[in-house]
Design an enzyme around this catalytic site. Structure first.
Site, PDB file in Angstrom:
ATOM      1  N   GLY A 169       0.829  -1.213   0.000  1.00 50.96           N
ATOM      2  CA  GLY A 169       0.000   0.000   0.000  1.00 50.96           C
ATOM      3  C   GLY A 169       0.858   1.255   0.000  1.00 50.96           C
ATOM      4  N   ARG A 229       1.093  -5.009  -5.225  1.00 49.61           N
ATOM      5  CA  ARG A 229       1.250  -6.229  -4.433  1.00 49.61           C
ATOM      6  C   ARG A 229       1.500  -7.308  -5.484  1.00 49.61           C
ATOM      7  NH1 ARG A 229      -0.757  -4.192   0.594  1.00 49.61           N
ATOM      8  NH2 ARG A 229      -2.506  -2.788   0.333  1.00 49.61           N
ATOM      9  N   ASP A 271       4.775  -4.913   6.232  1.00 51.11           N
ATOM     10  CA  ASP A 271       5.187  -6.278   6.573  1.00 51.11           C
ATOM     11  C   ASP A 271       5.252  -7.203   5.350  1.00 51.11           C
ATOM     12  OD1 ASP A 271       2.455  -6.188   6.355  1.00 51.11           O
ATOM     13  OD2 ASP A 271       2.032  -7.313   8.173  1.00 51.11           O
ATOM     14  N   THR A 288       4.135   2.450   5.776  1.00 51.29           N
ATOM     15  CA  THR A 288       2.743   1.980   5.825  1.00 51.29           C
ATOM     16  C   THR A 288       1.969   2.907   6.751  1.00 51.29           C
ATOM     17  OG1 THR A 288       1.270   0.278   6.731  1.00 51.29           O
ATOM     18  CG2 THR A 288       3.506   0.252   7.562  1.00 51.29           C
ATOM     19  N   ASP A 294      -0.292   2.000   8.603  1.00 53.40           N
ATOM     20  CA  ASP A 294      -0.829   1.224   9.733  1.00 53.40           C
ATOM     21  C   ASP A 294      -0.016   1.337  11.027  1.00 53.40           C
ATOM     22  OD1 ASP A 294      -2.766   0.388   8.024  1.00 53.40           O
ATOM     23  OD2 ASP A 294      -1.949  -1.610   7.699  1.00 53.40           O
ATOM     24  N   ASP A 303       2.265  -0.576  12.165  1.00 50.18           N
ATOM     25  CA  ASP A 303       2.190  -1.859  12.867  1.00 50.18           C
ATOM     26  C   ASP A 303       3.495  -2.658  12.849  1.00 50.18           C
ATOM     27  OD1 ASP A 303       2.086  -2.287  10.167  1.00 50.18           O
ATOM     28  OD2 ASP A 303       0.486  -3.778  10.229  1.00 50.18           O
ATOM     29  N   ARG A 320      -6.261  -3.287   8.897  1.00 46.56           N
ATOM     30  CA  ARG A 320      -6.781  -4.655   8.785  1.00 46.56           C
ATOM     31  C   ARG A 320      -6.406  -5.469  10.015  1.00 46.56           C
ATOM     32  NH1 ARG A 320      -6.049  -6.157   3.006  1.00 46.56           N
ATOM     33  NH2 ARG A 320      -3.906  -5.702   3.532  1.00 46.56           N
TER      34      ARG A 320
HETATM   35  O1  F6P Z   1      -1.582  -1.763   4.813  1.00 40.73           O
HETATM   36  C1  F6P Z   1      -2.121  -0.542   4.508  1.00 40.73           C
HETATM   37  C2  F6P Z   1      -3.584  -0.648   4.269  1.00 40.73           C
HETATM   38  O2  F6P Z   1      -4.042   0.640   3.987  1.00 40.73           O
HETATM   39  C3  F6P Z   1      -4.422  -1.295   5.355  1.00 40.73           C
HETATM   40  O3  F6P Z   1      -4.718  -0.452   6.430  1.00 40.73           O
HETATM   41  C4  F6P Z   1      -5.628  -1.739   4.601  1.00 40.73           C
HETATM   42  O4  F6P Z   1      -6.258  -2.809   5.235  1.00 40.73           O
HETATM   43  C5  F6P Z   1      -5.063  -2.154   3.288  1.00 40.73           C
HETATM   44  O5  F6P Z   1      -3.876  -1.419   3.112  1.00 40.73           O
HETATM   45  C6  F6P Z   1      -5.986  -1.940   2.115  1.00 40.73           C
HETATM   46  O6  F6P Z   1      -5.363  -2.407   0.979  1.00 40.73           O
HETATM   47  P1  F6P Z   1      -5.957  -2.334  -0.487  1.00 40.73           P
HETATM   48  O7  F6P Z   1      -5.675  -0.975  -0.995  1.00 40.73           O
HETATM   49  O8  F6P Z   1      -5.212  -3.361  -1.245  1.00 40.73           O
HETATM   50  O9  F6P Z   1      -7.404  -2.587  -0.377  1.00 40.73           O
END
Ligand code: F6P
Length: 329
Positions: free
Chosen positions: A16, A77, A108, A132, A134, A136, A178
């Site tokens: 992300g 990804r 991660d 990120t 997050d 985390d 998430r």
């Molecule tokens: O890891 C970053 C994040 O923004 C999370 O908080 C979220 O769950 C996820 O990416 C969403 O990813 P995508 O854009 O692939 O839906």
């Protein structure tokens, strides 16, 4: 002693996007230049390593990007990078391009990819920067993008509260995360949320209903319930449904902030953090380090093995949860 085998570094952003990634790319390029090391930008994360999306980068390639969200290198990804064929192709492309080491910026998933790559090709040198929203990852107090995302949440929730108060409505606002509740917890404290529900704790609907009944008796029917996307009962929509079943007289609305949280111009804190980490990342490679994430803990640069950064995660401080609870009494 400087690792003189490093003459060319590849830099990529993966997973992300997070505001501040551009500032980190800029810092990597400029620090490498100051050490007379060439830099290749790799497009679309690990996918670009497999598809040879290589662009030489110079000082002016990163001019006027420090204030932009997103990532000039693009990101993705990449499931192919989880296969032996993908890893081997990426390795061969690095060899063909004379790339001696990588700086990978992401979360991660990005670091797990790096670990798999190094396991299959142990001569690869990789240093990671935590990018990120997050927050985390273990091994850094803050990740690149978290502060900006938090500020975006605060701005949005403040606006929603105006409507909540005006109409006497109870809003269930869902924020990203998430697996981690940092955005919800600190965003909730900063906006005075009536309740904060995160993946790290068990959601007690009975308790929430009791609190709302108590508020109702005091003629308060509005408020903000801040819910992290990974909350175990299913997020804001599900919680709103469960509450409405028990308290039908409450006027409720659900707002999912979604990807608005990942974009936008990085805050000052994120720009400084990203610049510091980009600089430290290149220095770590030159010190012969590999397989580590560079972080900032207690205002000091640290180097943490990828396995620790991803496995230990960063823990929610139970004291902060208690503060949030007391503030909402
Ligand atoms: O890891 C970053 C994040 O923004 C999370 O908080 C979220 O769950 C996820 O990416 C969403 O990813 P995508 O854009 O692939 O839906």
């Amino acid at each position: 002693m400087t690792d003189s085998s490093i003459r060319k570094i590849g830099v990529l952003t993966s997973g992300g996007d997070a505001p501040g990634m551009n500032a980190a790319i800029r810092a990597v390029v400029r620090t490498a230049m100051s050490e007379k090391i060439s830099v290749v930008g790799i497009g679309h994360g690990y996918k670009g390593l497999i598809n040879k999306e290589f662009t030489p980068m110079f000082g002016n390639s990163v001019s006027a990007i420090i204030h932009h969200g997103g990532t000039i290198l693009r990101t993705s990804r990449c499931p192919e990078f989880r296969t032996d064929e993908g890893l081997d192709l990426a390795y061969q492309n690095m060899v063909d391009e004379d790339i001696d080491a990588l700086v990978v910026i992401g979360g991660d998933g990005t670091f797990r990819g790096a670990v798999a790559f190094m396991k299959r090709h142990p001569d690869i040198k990789i240093v990671g920067l935590p990018g990120t929203i997050d927050n985390d990852l273990y091994g850094t107090d803050y990740t690149i993008g978290y502060d900006t995302a938090l500020n975006t949440v605060v701005e949005a929730v403040d606006k929603i509260r105006d409507t909540a108060n005006s109409h006497g409505t109870l809003f269930f606002v869902e924020v990203m995360g998430r697996d981690a509740g940092f955005i919800a917890l600190n965003g909730g404290i900063a906006t005075g949320a009536e309740s904060i529900l995160i993946p790290e704790t068990v959601t007690d609907i009975d308790n929430l209903v009791k609190k709302l009944q108590y508020d109702q008796r005091k003629h308060k029917t509005w408020g903000i319930i801040l819910v992290a996307e990974g909350e175990a009962l299913g997020g804001a929509a599900q919680i709103a449904k469960l509450v409405k079943e028990r308290l039908p007289s409450y006027e409720t609305r659900v707002t999912i902030l979604g990807h608005i949280q990942r974009g936008g111009s990085p805050t000052c804190a994120d720009r400084v953090l990203a610049t510091r980490l980009g600089y430290e990342g290149v220095k770590a490679l030159l010190d012969g380090q590999s397989g580590v994430m560079v972080g900032i803990m207690n205002n000091k640069a640290v180097r943490i093995p990828f396995a620790k950064a991803t496995k230990w995660h960063q823990r929610i401080d139970s004291g902060m949860l208690e503060i949030a609870r007391v503030m909402a009494l």
